[in-house]
Design an enzyme around this catalytic site. Sequence first.
Site: not given
Length: 461
Positions: A19, A50, A129-130, A227-229, A259
């Site tokens: 992602g 993305k 998102d975003d 969702w862990w960045n 991610n």
Amino acid sequence: MPFETAEAAPIPLRGIIEGFYGTPWQMQERLDILSFAHKSGYNAYIYAPKDDPYHREKWREPYPADKLAELGQLVKQAKKENVHFIFAVSPGLDVSLHGYKSLQDEEKMLIKLESLYSLGVRDFAIFFDDIKDKDGAGQAAFLNHIYARMKLRHGDLGNFLTVPTEYFYEDMVTAEGTRKSYTDAFAKNLNPHILVLYTGEGVAKAPLTDAELEKADKLYGRALGVWWNYPVTDYMENKLALGPMDELPKKGLPAVFFNPMKYEALSRIALATGADYAKDPAHYSPEKSWQQAVCKQYGPAAQDMLLFAANSRHLENDWANIGLPDDPDFQQKAAKMWQSWPNGRTFAEDYQAVAEAVKMRQRSAVKLQQNLPPAVLDECRPQLLQYGRLADASETARLLLSAKKQGKAVQVRSLQQKLAYEKKVIEQHKKEATLSEQAMGAFIQRAEAAETAAGSVHDAE
């Protein structure tokens, strides 16, 4: 609920989400990560790059035949590896949520999802998102309609996931701690069978505790997935994330997705630790898991890789703060030496410990350039070269401290000039490679600023 599987793992849905922003993984990298996912104990992979135009900017357009064929191959590989292939679309840049145009966009979305269903995909996600538009009720209605129509058509529909526009806790609440209007509308209207992912307290902020998760679950009125960045570095590409996952919730989590970086091979260190966490959250030990992952992945080069990777674990800027500290072993040795500088009883011993640590890092930088697999070396060459520069500058800084302690003015000036040059070269390469800011980097700065123990350099002469 569809995301509650029959598996006995503490976290039912655990996986990797492609992602990140920037160059997406290539076909072979995705095939490799699916195999890695199965071997590591993951059971899901989300396709959500993305910068795949057909995932985001051109979401209404069908995939070209060659790209669709590639996706079909990935779906087959995922089934072979017993991994859920979750296909995601991010329509939020321009989706219509009201009126006739909304109906048209729903049809476009259904056509897109059906094209993947025909390839064997049974798990889907729609992300918001975003983006700037914060129409919580409209987004929820859009998701509900798509989910209901897909469920009506296909009795074997699996997991259905989403990410809201306010996707971290600090952005979901007002100063008083109540739900913001967007989050309130989204949470109240969304079908309870649709799993919501969020990124924790911040976009990339660690750790995430059980209490913080419970607080977010109560805010939403449902169990949220994460969702862990980490180890993603698309916001700080000059640094690699080569550490373990931080401490994460030990209970109550229906799903977790990690991610990764654009560097598939190097991402496996952190991802392996994430798999350990997801399989047994209550007993997860970040440092132990990290050491085991590096040893398993790098074999004879593991000890050198541990030293290098240790210097590139923590990511921090004005909004991100994630990953365990860089090179804690070096930091501890340096801190002990500074406590006894310059004339403490244990200084000689503490200084020698730092000297040995610096030399180990110098040697590892050379050996890794010789022994790393070519694919891995290609991914980390700028950082590995910078690691070597930092280790060499740390050696110069160590010698400078010795000269300062002894009041050797001529040697001090010579070493100061050498260190100034080495720092200049390091600075020139920071845009492409940064690491060890609070370990070797901090040691170099402090050694340069340390006073001469025998008085000023002029007096020492």
